[in-house]
Design an enzyme around this catalytic site. Structure first.
Site, PDB file in Angstrom:
ATOM      1  N   ASP A  53      -6.403  -6.233  -1.822  1.00 30.68           N
ATOM      2  CA  ASP A  53      -5.364  -6.479  -0.817  1.00 30.68           C
ATOM      3  C   ASP A  53      -4.235  -7.326  -1.403  1.00 30.68           C
ATOM      4  OD1 ASP A  53      -6.897  -5.063   0.963  1.00 30.68           O
ATOM      5  OD2 ASP A  53      -7.647  -6.822   2.033  1.00 30.68           O
ATOM      6  N   GLU A 102      -1.913  -5.311  -3.692  1.00 31.64           N
ATOM      7  CA  GLU A 102      -0.939  -4.548  -2.912  1.00 31.64           C
ATOM      8  C   GLU A 102       0.173  -5.456  -2.396  1.00 31.64           C
ATOM      9  OE1 GLU A 102      -3.927  -1.004  -1.260  1.00 31.64           O
ATOM     10  OE2 GLU A 102      -3.439  -2.716   0.024  1.00 31.64           O
ATOM     11  N   ASP A 125       0.833  -1.196   0.000  1.00 32.02           N
ATOM     12  CA  ASP A 125       0.000   0.000   0.000  1.00 32.02           C
ATOM     13  C   ASP A 125       0.875   1.257   0.000  1.00 32.02           C
ATOM     14  OD1 ASP A 125      -2.613   1.460   0.487  1.00 32.02           O
ATOM     15  OD2 ASP A 125      -1.519   2.020   2.290  1.00 32.02           O
TER      16      ASP A 125
END
Length: 229
Positions: A118, A121, A49
């Site tokens: 998710d 990332e 991230d």
């Protein structure tokens, strides 16, 4: 370390061959199947991230040297939000190589937007750990290239923009109503209608409720703004 054919194919789609493929395997491992000897991808997601954010900030900073912070911020948010990460994950077929527990697999985990975002990332972090920042930057710039070029069109969050449109005209906030649901339980498809107090409405269909809401809001806002012109 020898990897399976599907992982090799995924590396080719990414454009990065891992010197340490165990890092990629960790990035693809969801918490539903993790174990002491098989750690999940949550720590890599945290790192990825931040790497994604830095690459995007740098790309936007360089792309428009005259843009103010107020102009850059919504563009940045559009490029790093979960929906965008999930879209990129779908384009590279990330869902096909995710390591999931049986219950998550049966509930359609390979298609879930939050899970895909998710994992995307985590994969960015894996490339960063395997090849350094230049490799991660190259990956992100390549996969996000078209979005970076077109970000001005997508910089506003459609639901927020539609709410602001309604408030400016002293209307209640838009409502989002599920009008249809199809497909099996593990891969549902939602049709959502965005409705304004004044009666205007538009529908959109997507595999996730939030995605359908965003699309319906965007369609309605585009029609309203065209009518205002």
């Amino acid at each position: 370390m020898k990897v399976s054919a599907d992982i090799t194919a995924f590396e080719q789609r990414l454009g990065h061959q891992f010197a340490h493929p165990e890092i990629l395997l960790r990035a693809l491992t969801h918490s539903s199947i993790s174990a002491p000897m098989r750690p999940d991808n949550q720590r890599l997601e945290f790192l990825g991230d931040r790497v994604l954010g830095l690459v995007m900030a740098e790309a936007l900073f360089e792309a428009d040297k005259a843009a103010s912070e107020g102009q850059l911020a919504p563009r940045f948010n559009a490029l790093v939000r979960k929906e965008t990460c999930a879209d990129v994950a779908r384009e590279v077929g990330l869902g096909d190589v995710l390591k999931l527990g049986r219950s998550e697999m049966m509930s359609g985990g390979r298609r879930k937007e939050a899970l895909l975002a998710d994992a995307m990332e985590a994969v960015i972090a894996a490339v960063y750990r395997d090849g350094g920042f230049d490799a991660a930057r190259s990956l992100v710039r390549r996969l996000w290239a078209a979005r970076i070029d077109q970000v001005e069109d997508d910089a506003r969050d459609p639901k927020t923009a539609l709410q602001e449109w309604a408030q400016a005209r002293r209307q209640q906030p838009p409502r989002y109503v599920e009008v249809a649901r199809s497909g099996p339980d593990h891969a549902p498809v939602f049709t959502i209608e965005a409705r304004l107090q004044s009666g205007e409405a538009e529908r959109a269909t997507a595999p996730a409720k939030r995605q359908a809401e965003q699309a319906a809001a965007k369609a309605l806002l585009q029609r309203l703004e065209a009518e205002d012109d």
